[in-house]
Every structure is written in C-alpha cells, then in structure tokens.
Design a protein around this motif. Structure first.
Motif, PDB file in Angstrom:
ATOM      1  N   PHE A   1     -19.616  -9.239   9.433  1.00 33.32           N
ATOM      2  CA  PHE A   1     -20.684  -9.579  10.374  1.00 33.32           C
ATOM      3  C   PHE A   1     -21.223 -10.978  10.073  1.00 33.32           C
ATOM      4  O   PHE A   1     -21.381 -11.799  10.972  1.00 33.32           O
ATOM      5  CB  PHE A   1     -21.822  -8.547  10.323  1.00 33.32           C
ATOM      6  CG  PHE A   1     -23.025  -8.984  11.112  1.00 33.32           C
ATOM      7  CD1 PHE A   1     -23.011  -8.940  12.500  1.00 33.32           C
ATOM      8  CD2 PHE A   1     -24.147  -9.496  10.473  1.00 33.32           C
ATOM      9  CE1 PHE A   1     -24.106  -9.385  13.241  1.00 33.32           C
ATOM     10  CE2 PHE A   1     -25.238  -9.946  11.207  1.00 33.32           C
ATOM     11  CZ  PHE A   1     -25.224  -9.885  12.593  1.00 33.32           C
TER      12      PHE A   1
ATOM     13  N   ARG B   1     -22.766  -5.114  16.434  1.00 37.01           N
ATOM     14  CA  ARG B   1     -23.898  -5.769  15.749  1.00 37.01           C
ATOM     15  C   ARG B   1     -24.118  -7.176  16.296  1.00 37.01           C
ATOM     16  O   ARG B   1     -25.260  -7.624  16.426  1.00 37.01           O
ATOM     17  CB  ARG B   1     -23.652  -5.814  14.237  1.00 37.01           C
ATOM     18  CG  ARG B   1     -24.013  -4.509  13.564  1.00 37.01           C
ATOM     19  CD  ARG B   1     -23.584  -4.469  12.122  1.00 37.01           C
ATOM     20  NE  ARG B   1     -24.376  -5.327  11.245  1.00 37.01           N
ATOM     21  CZ  ARG B   1     -24.210  -5.376   9.915  1.00 37.01           C
ATOM     22  NH1 ARG B   1     -23.291  -4.628   9.335  1.00 37.01           N
ATOM     23  NH2 ARG B   1     -24.951  -6.162   9.178  1.00 37.01           N
TER      24      ARG B   1
ATOM     25  N   ASN C   1     -26.050  -6.975  19.443  1.00 38.41           N
ATOM     26  CA  ASN C   1     -27.472  -6.709  19.245  1.00 38.41           C
ATOM     27  C   ASN C   1     -28.205  -7.906  18.648  1.00 38.41           C
ATOM     28  O   ASN C   1     -29.386  -8.097  18.888  1.00 38.41           O
ATOM     29  CB  ASN C   1     -27.669  -5.487  18.330  1.00 38.41           C
ATOM     30  CG  ASN C   1     -27.162  -4.227  18.985  1.00 38.41           C
ATOM     31  OD1 ASN C   1     -27.102  -4.146  20.221  1.00 38.41           O
ATOM     32  ND2 ASN C   1     -26.766  -3.246  18.193  1.00 38.41           N
ATOM     33  N   HIS C   2     -27.502  -8.694  17.880  1.00 35.80           N
ATOM     34  CA  HIS C   2     -28.134  -9.791  17.141  1.00 35.80           C
ATOM     35  C   HIS C   2     -28.345 -11.041  17.994  1.00 35.80           C
ATOM     36  O   HIS C   2     -29.327 -11.765  17.816  1.00 35.80           O
ATOM     37  CB  HIS C   2     -27.263 -10.125  15.928  1.00 35.80           C
ATOM     38  CG  HIS C   2     -27.828 -11.158  15.024  1.00 35.80           C
ATOM     39  ND1 HIS C   2     -28.794 -10.862  14.085  1.00 35.80           N
ATOM     40  CD2 HIS C   2     -27.596 -12.498  14.926  1.00 35.80           C
ATOM     41  CE1 HIS C   2     -29.114 -11.969  13.436  1.00 35.80           C
ATOM     42  NE2 HIS C   2     -28.405 -12.975  13.919  1.00 35.80           N
TER      43      HIS C   2
END
Ligand code: NIG
Ligand code: FE
Length: 414
Positions: free
Chosen positions: A129, A169, A172-173
C-alpha cells in the motif's frame, strides 16, 4: 460548502457538451476551448464557467479566488490502464534489454511478470500500500485525476486478494476515482506450468467467487497473448467474470495478432488495450462495437516494440484512448504528459486527438465519463492549470517537461 473561483484562464480546454461521454475516430479532432475564461467550482463540482468579459454577478460566500495568470486549464488526465501495485523495481531487466534481450527472452529466463509475482507474494499488504500510494501521489502531481489499477502480480488466491485489497485501500485513501481490474490471468504461475487447466479452474472456481464476495474488482482482465493466455482461455475467463458482473478490459495484441481483440469485442469489452499488432480484421471487429482501443505508447517506446496504428483505428471511426500502462517491467512511468507527447510523436495523433484520448476517452475506458474527463457543469472538479503557453500544441511539443503549475482535485487546490 466550499467554493473555488479561478480567473484569468488563458485557455479553458475540453469544454465538451455535458452529454458527450466518448468520442469516436474523427470526432476526436474536436476539442472545444474557451479563451480568456473563468471557472467556478462548488462542493467539489464544476458549477459554471464562462469568459472574463462575462463574469458572474454574484459569487458564493467564502469563495477562494485563484488567478490562473493566463495559464491553460485542462480536465485532469484519466489513466485507464496501470499496474502500480508491485513490490520491487526491475532495472536488472532494463539492462538486459540494453544488452539485446527481448521481452520474451526475459520472461523465459524467469524474469518479467513471474519475477514481480515472487516478490509480491513475500511483501506485506502495508508495504505494498505504501509504495503504491507513493506512486499514485506522484502521478497526481503530474496531472492524473482518475486511474484504473490492475492485480496480476499475485498469481495465487491469497496474493491476488492481497493486491485487490491494496487497491481498495487506495480507493479509500485518495480523493480521485480509482477502478480495479482483476488480472490473475497475467501469467501461468510456475506450479501450474504444466497444468494450465488447473490455473484456469483456480481463477474461475476459487478466486472469482471470493473477489465477488468482497466486491474487490470492477473489471475482468486477461493477458491474451502467445505464451500467456490463449483466445480460448480468455473466452472462458471473460465468460466466468461476466457471471459476477465483471465487464472485460483486456490486454490484447501486444506482441502478436492473437485474436484477443475479437474475443474482447465478442464479450462487449469496455476496452481492448495495447494493440501494437493490428491488422484489418482487428479494425473490422472494433468498427461496429462500442469497445475502446486503449493505446499505450510509452510501453512501445520503453520496450522497443512497434507503435499501434492509431490513425488506422481513428480513420475507421473507432474510439481511441491512451494510458500509461505504469508497471515495473514494460513501462516504469506514470507520466501522462509524456504519453500525450508520444501519442503525437509516435502515434501521429494531433494534439487535440491525443488530449481527448487522455481525458474524455480515458474516462470512458473506466466508465467514468459522466463524472470526469471534460469541463462540463456538474462534473467533478478535477483539473490542472499550466503555465502560460503560446498554444495548445505547446503542451505535447514540450515533451519530457511538465507545464503543470496547479492541481485542483474535487474543487480544491491540492
Ligand atoms: O501491460 N503485458 C502484460 N502486462 C504488462 C507488463 C507486465 C510486466 O512486464 O510486469 C504490460 O505491458
Ligand atoms: Fe498492462
């Protein structure tokens, strides 16, 4: 309620009518502009725009005013084909290429996709990530405001799920739209070297149900190519993906005329990508479909393979998009400005065509063109502003250098 009022825009580019969601072939020559303009963004969206001679009589309370100082304003680049989740760079292969080894030679020597898969399997979700987020942040600084990201370096159920969770992720980030494609059919993993059917069964019977269960993918991808996945394999995989509502976006005709484009069209693919090898049958099959031909000129440039026949595709009235293909092997770059320059220089697209291919058609290749990809009222205010330029063509002309000065995401200077 937040509002941003940008004034003194030298040229506002890409003001297509709101209902224009994709441009086919010849239509790509049209890129509406407004000179000496302003734009108003409210609550993350474009609420209005016009010429400086005709400014709004009233502005929202607490509006932030930004002077574009005669720079050009563009809708953000829409990069519809990337592989930015990976564990390690592969510059040793870069050197092998300099020494004359081909893409196939490197893959046969255990390099290529399998090299990336070995490293990704050992990496944690957190590390993956963090490195992917850094790459995406760099791309955003270079003007990208919507992106598609593929799995395909996992090649096992656990690692494909890990990659797709990393992409979730990222969704969402970041504030920009992110789409995920499931590409387990990127290469046969070593343990299935002599059992291709076993790997296809694993994808269909184990991976797909789990991915669908967690809602981890938007699209189904496969690397349809000699030595990778055959047309018949691809046909079955796309059929299986469709059962879970995953529409195809596939790798086709990168190294040879494989029949991949036709199988994509048969399954109503959103896009068929690469197409460095194109013949008349490819053009014939795309002509009567809504499938977008997504070309990746920085991949051709980097691995020294032929450039796609963009003019032939556009002359046949086929919609063409361009994207980076950012990945550690064939294209370690996420720079859409360079892609637009290469589209002009190597694909012989006119600046207007290349910019449309990198914005509205890129958005369409992610089914996002009702949201991003042009300057239209109600669309998300993802934009960039350049330095003052003598003309639109200056942007691709000044290749390898960024003209971008200001990035606006969801109506906020970032
Ligand atoms: O799009 N062609 C298949 N996949 C990538 C390359 C992947 C790699 O070399 O790691 C591409 O070029
Ligand atoms: Fe790719």
């Amino acid at each position: 309620m937040s509002a941003l009022y940008i004034t003194n825009i030298g040229c506002l580019v890409g003001a297509h009518p709101t209902n224009t969601l994709m441009l086919r072939g010849q239509e790509m020559q049209t890129l509406p502009v407004l000179e000496n303009a302003w734009i108003l963004c409210e609550d993350g969206k474009i609420s209005d725009f016009g010429t400086m001679a005709n400014q709004p009589s009233q502005l929202p309370n607490q509006v932030i005013t930004h002077d574009a100082k005669a720079g050009f304003l563009f809708p953000s680049w829409c990069d519809s084909h990337t592989h930015i989740v990976f564990a390690a760079s592969r510059e040793e292969e870069f050197v092998m290429k300099i020494d004359g080894k081909s893409y196939e030679d490197i893959a046969a020597a255990g390099g290529g996709i399998l090299n990336s898969a070995r490293k990704l399997q050992l990496a944690s979700e957190d590390t993956l990530f963090e490195s992917a987020a850094q790459r995406l942040a760099d791309m955003i600084k270079q003007g990208t405001g919507a992106v598609e990201i593929k799995s395909g370096y996992g090649l096992s159920t656990e690692s494909e799920l890990k990659m797709l969770r990393v992409i979730r992720r990222l969704k969402n980030h970041f504030t920009i739209p992110v789409k995920a494609s499931f590409l387990a059919a990127h290469a046969y993993p070593p343990e299935y070297k002599n059992n291709h059917e076993g790997y296809i069964q694993l994808i269909i019977n184990e991976m797909l149900p789990k991915i669908a269960d967690e809602g981890l993918a938007d699209y189904m991808d496969a690397f349809c190519e000699q030595g990778f996945f055959s047309v018949e394999d691809t046909d079955r995989l796309l059929q299986a993906g469709a059962k879970y509502g995953l529409k195809p976006k596939i790798h086709a005709n990168q190294l040879s005329v494989s029949g991949g484009v036709q199988i994509g069209v048969k399954h109503h693919a959103i896009s068929v990508d690469h197409l460095e090898a194109t013949d008349d049958a490819v053009i014939e099959s795309l002509k009567t479909s809504n499938t977008i031909a997504t070309l990746l000129p920085s991949c051709s440039f980097y691995i020294n393979i032929p450039f796609a026949n963009a003019r032939g595709l556009m002359n046949a009235n086929i919609p063409v998009a361009v994207a980076t293909d950012y990945n550690p092997g064939s294209t370690p770059s996420g720079n859409m400005n360079l892609v637009v320059s290469l589209a002009c220089i190597k694909l012989r697209m006119r600046p207007e065509e290349a910019i449309n291919a990198a914005t509205i058609n890129g958005a369409a290749a992610m089914e996002l063109s009702n949201e991003v990809g042009s300057i239209a009222k109600g669309k998300t205010a993802n934009l960039f502003i350049t330095r003052p330029m003598p003309s639109l063509a200056f942007l691709p002309y000044s290749f390898g250098q960024s003209q971008i000065e200001t990035i606006v995401l969801k109506g906020k200077i970032s």
